[in-house]
Design a protein around this motif. Structure first.
Motif, mmCIF file in Angstrom:
data_model
loop_
_atom_site.group_PDB
_atom_site.id
_atom_site.type_symbol
_atom_site.label_atom_id
_atom_site.label_comp_id
_atom_site.label_asym_id
_atom_site.label_seq_id
_atom_site.Cartn_x
_atom_site.Cartn_y
_atom_site.Cartn_z
ATOM 1 N N GLN A 215 0.471 0.643 9.309
ATOM 2 C CA GLN A 215 1.624 0.126 9.185
ATOM 3 C C GLN A 215 1.434 -0.072 7.470
ATOM 4 N N THR A 216 -0.165 -1.331 7.730
ATOM 5 C CA THR A 216 -0.463 -1.705 6.442
ATOM 6 C C THR A 216 -0.925 -0.756 5.717
ATOM 7 N N CYS A 217 -1.608 0.061 6.142
ATOM 8 C CA CYS A 217 -2.177 1.039 5.458
ATOM 9 C C CYS A 217 -1.849 2.301 4.481
ATOM 10 N N ASP A 218 -0.231 2.121 5.626
ATOM 11 C CA ASP A 218 0.510 3.610 5.100
ATOM 12 C C ASP A 218 1.602 2.569 3.917
ATOM 13 N N LEU A 219 1.355 1.225 3.666
ATOM 14 C CA LEU A 219 2.470 1.467 3.007
ATOM 15 C C LEU A 219 1.224 1.099 1.450
ATOM 16 N N LEU A 220 -0.595 1.210 2.180
ATOM 17 C CA LEU A 220 -0.527 1.209 0.118
ATOM 18 C C LEU A 220 -1.142 1.744 -0.099
ATOM 19 N N ALA A 221 -1.115 3.316 1.128
ATOM 20 C CA ALA A 221 -1.492 4.713 0.970
ATOM 21 C C ALA A 221 -0.501 5.657 -0.502
ATOM 22 N N ALA A 222 1.274 4.936 0.731
ATOM 23 C CA ALA A 222 1.972 5.329 0.054
ATOM 24 C C ALA A 222 2.433 4.336 -1.787
ATOM 25 N N ALA A 223 2.453 3.777 -1.812
ATOM 26 C CA ALA A 223 2.046 2.694 -2.877
ATOM 27 C C ALA A 223 1.519 3.802 -4.289
ATOM 28 N N ARG A 224 0.198 3.887 -3.709
ATOM 29 C CA ARG A 224 -0.760 4.060 -4.488
ATOM 30 C C ARG A 224 -0.087 6.012 -4.722
ATOM 31 N N ARG A 225 0.374 6.728 -3.552
ATOM 32 C CA ARG A 225 1.253 8.361 -4.233
ATOM 33 C C ARG A 225 1.838 8.027 -5.108
ATOM 34 N N PHE A 226 2.642 7.067 -5.166
ATOM 35 C CA PHE A 226 3.889 6.718 -5.933
ATOM 36 C C PHE A 226 3.692 5.795 -7.238
ATOM 37 N N ASP A 227 2.252 5.525 -7.729
ATOM 38 C CA ASP A 227 2.488 5.155 -8.494
ATOM 39 C C ASP A 227 1.733 6.084 -9.557
ATOM 40 N N ARG A 237 5.340 0.381 -12.574
ATOM 41 C CA ARG A 237 4.989 -1.023 -12.129
ATOM 42 C C ARG A 237 4.880 -1.913 -10.993
ATOM 43 N N VAL A 238 6.012 -0.750 -10.514
ATOM 44 C CA VAL A 238 6.745 -1.337 -9.340
ATOM 45 C C VAL A 238 5.109 -0.834 -7.653
ATOM 46 N N ALA A 239 5.437 0.257 -7.868
ATOM 47 C CA ALA A 239 4.346 1.148 -7.430
ATOM 48 C C ALA A 239 3.260 0.116 -7.162
ATOM 49 N N GLN A 240 2.460 -0.521 -8.674
ATOM 50 C CA GLN A 240 1.013 -1.232 -8.616
ATOM 51 C C GLN A 240 1.266 -2.130 -7.920
ATOM 52 N N SER A 241 2.524 -2.911 -8.315
ATOM 53 C CA SER A 241 2.446 -3.955 -7.029
ATOM 54 C C SER A 241 2.759 -4.167 -5.851
ATOM 55 N N ALA A 242 3.162 -2.869 -5.109
ATOM 56 C CA ALA A 242 3.217 -3.124 -3.681
ATOM 57 C C ALA A 242 1.916 -2.359 -3.134
ATOM 58 N N ALA A 243 1.185 -1.700 -4.277
ATOM 59 C CA ALA A 243 0.012 -1.930 -4.645
ATOM 60 C C ALA A 243 -1.198 -2.820 -3.659
ATOM 61 N N GLU A 244 -0.946 -3.565 -4.890
ATOM 62 C CA GLU A 244 -1.959 -4.800 -4.762
ATOM 63 C C GLU A 244 -1.488 -5.485 -3.777
ATOM 64 N N VAL A 385 -4.853 -0.937 -17.147
ATOM 65 C CA VAL A 385 -5.780 -1.141 -16.598
ATOM 66 C C VAL A 385 -6.310 -2.477 -16.017
ATOM 67 N N ASP A 386 -5.526 -3.661 -16.142
ATOM 68 C CA ASP A 386 -5.564 -4.048 -14.975
ATOM 69 C C ASP A 386 -5.564 -4.233 -13.634
ATOM 70 N N HIS A 387 -4.895 -3.743 -13.394
ATOM 71 C CA HIS A 387 -4.144 -3.102 -12.127
ATOM 72 C C HIS A 387 -5.556 -2.576 -11.252
ATOM 73 N N ALA A 388 -5.970 -1.696 -11.491
ATOM 74 C CA ALA A 388 -6.750 -0.627 -11.361
ATOM 75 C C ALA A 388 -7.960 -1.609 -11.025
ATOM 76 N N ALA A 389 -8.516 -2.275 -12.456
ATOM 77 C CA ALA A 389 -9.240 -3.003 -11.616
ATOM 78 C C ALA A 389 -9.659 -4.838 -9.999
ATOM 79 N N LYS A 390 -7.882 -4.868 -10.235
ATOM 80 C CA LYS A 390 -7.391 -5.760 -8.901
ATOM 81 C C LYS A 390 -7.853 -4.648 -8.043
#
Length: 456
Positions: A215-227, A237-244, A385-390
């Motif tokens: 489930q966690t990997c699905d959420l991370l993958a989806a958030a990155r697609r949505f980003d 920004r919401v997609a990036q927050s969800a990915a982090e 830029v910060d999101h990509a670094a984190k």
């Protein structure tokens, strides 16, 4: 009387001459503003990017807040398409009503209510301070749910229908807002992403570890697609927050429930961070179109009262305002802008004309409004830029947990020329300093010590 008449006529002629001179001066300034560079910026910011192939999750997200009965996926898409058309009609009329309200004291237009014509009951808003659910982009979700799993379980049972809707959202290929981009465009309940992240943490608390990882990997993958597919700053920004948040949860799972390696189904989730995640071009084009739609609609509905016509001729101009907007935002969509963002470089907007400058006189009201509205957009470039670094650092920690990299090597690999990562061998922590600090110099820290595969 003849003398008075001649005096009035002379005054009128002088006024007309002054107005003509003012109009010619403003026209000359507008001609200078609308040069080839302005048209190039307008072309760049106005060009649309095709919607990615595959299922769009926007209908499922927009309808998650409504009791829609047994509406299936096809019905949801049809309902959203009808609402998109209804909003476009409403917006056209609302701009005219708003202008009449501002200029002539007419009735103020009401807001747009999505799906109001359907009669669907709306579910209660998910309270932002509801401690049963994890925050969207923070760390510590696993510990929070483990401390009180019964509360999380009860909350998720209460929100079972919206949780099911969010699972459909996460299965989508992209999230592309089909509504006309304006300042009034309906916003979906992005906070509902708190439900699946809480559900993943609860699976771990209940001992369903494989399910928690999946489930966690699905959420991370989806958030990155949505980003990558976000066509507006809020969506991105919401997609990036969800990915982090999902990446942090995945790392907590590796600590609490070590595995020698992540399952193959996590490949998309932990793929290398790409330029579309660091840059903001696609989202900034959406922001530009918001302003462009408002500016153009306001011009179409302008009153023909003499004073209003005079103001439009001398103080405001939609073409000039759009050109200033496009020129300011164009650096975020330069050919190499996303690539430079990935390397840790923050793009800077072209400053809008200073109030009181000669260029500002081309459309003084528009210039004054832009001086208020535009200063914040540089911040969004820094945040990307910060999101990509984190995210790079959080994913590099997975390489340590896999045994593929030592902590120091993982920290070095996570850094880029414009955004280096420091490693402290004494504490085993890696850290980076955000580009956007907002008065806060606190670095982003990830502990790499102790992340070793089982058996080592």
């Amino acid at each position: 009387m003849k003398t008075l008449g001649r005096i009035l006529l002379r005054v009128l002629v002088i006024i007309l001459v002054l107005l003509a001179l003012a109009w010619m001066g403003v026209a000359a300034l507008r001609w200078q503003v609308l040069d080839e560079h302005a048209y190039a910026a307008l072309t760049r910011m106005s060009e649309d990017t095709p919607v990615p192939p595959g299922e769009n999750g926007y209908a499922a997200l927009m309808l998650a807040d409504y009791e829609t009965g047994d509406l299936d996926a096809a019905g949801a898409e049809a309902a959203l398409a009808a609402d998109v058309a209804r909003f476009a009609d409403w917006y056209s009329g609302s701009v005219g009503a708003l202008q009449a309200h501002v200029e002539d004291g007419g009735p103020e237009p009401g807001g747009f209510e999505p799906f109001a014509d359907r009669g669907w009951p709306r579910r209660p808003v998910l309270a932002p301070n509801d401690a049963r659910f994890c925050g969207l982009g923070g760390q510590g979700c696993l510990a929070q749910v483990a401390a009180d799993p019964d509360a999380a379980r009860a909350g998720l049972q209460e929100e079972a229908k919206r949780l099911d809707a969010m699972r459909r959202v996460l299965a989508a290929a992209h999230m592309s807002n089909p509504y006309l981009p304006t300042w009034s465009t309906p916003v979906p309940s992005w906070s509902l992403l708190r439900l699946p992240v809480t559900d993943a943490a609860l699976a771990a608390a209940d001992g369903r570890i494989d399910e928690a990882y999946a489930q966690t990997c699905d959420l991370l993958a989806a958030a990155r697609r949505f980003d990558r597919s976000a066509r507006g700053i809020i969506d991105k920004r919401v997609a990036q927050s969800a990915a982090e948040g999902a990446a942090a949860l995945l790392l907590d799972l590796r600590r609490a429930h070590p595995r020698p390696a992540l399952p193959e189904s996590c490949a998309e989730a932990i793929a290398e961070v790409d330029a579309a995640e660091a840059g903001i071009c696609l989202a900034m084009k959406g922001e530009f179109r918001m302003g462009q739609n408002l500016t153009n609609a306001w011009g179409r509905h302008g009153s023909w009262r003499p004073d209003r016509v005079l103001a439009r001729q001398l103080l405001t101009d939609s073409a000039v305002r759009n050109a200033w907007n496009a020129r300011a935002m164009a650096p975020f969509c330069a050919d190499d802008a996303d690539t430079r963002a990935l390397a840790g470089e923050v793009a800077r907007m072209v400053p809008t004309p200073a109030v009181g400058s000669t260029e500002c006189l081309a459309a003084y009201i528009d210039c004054s409004l832009l001086a208020i509205a535009m200063p914040a957009i540089d911040v969004m470039a820094a945040v990307g830029v910060d999101h990509a670094a984190k995210l790079r650092l959080l994913l590099a920690a997975q390489a340590v947990a896999d045994g593929r990299l030592a902590p120091a090597a993982a920290a070095a690999a996570a850094g880029v020329p414009g955004h280096p990562v420091a490693f402290d061998p004494a504490t085993g922590t890696a850290s980076l300093v955000p580009k956007w600090r907002s008065g806060n110099d606190t670095p982003f820290v990830v502990e790499l010590a102790g992340l070793v595969p089982p058996g080592e």
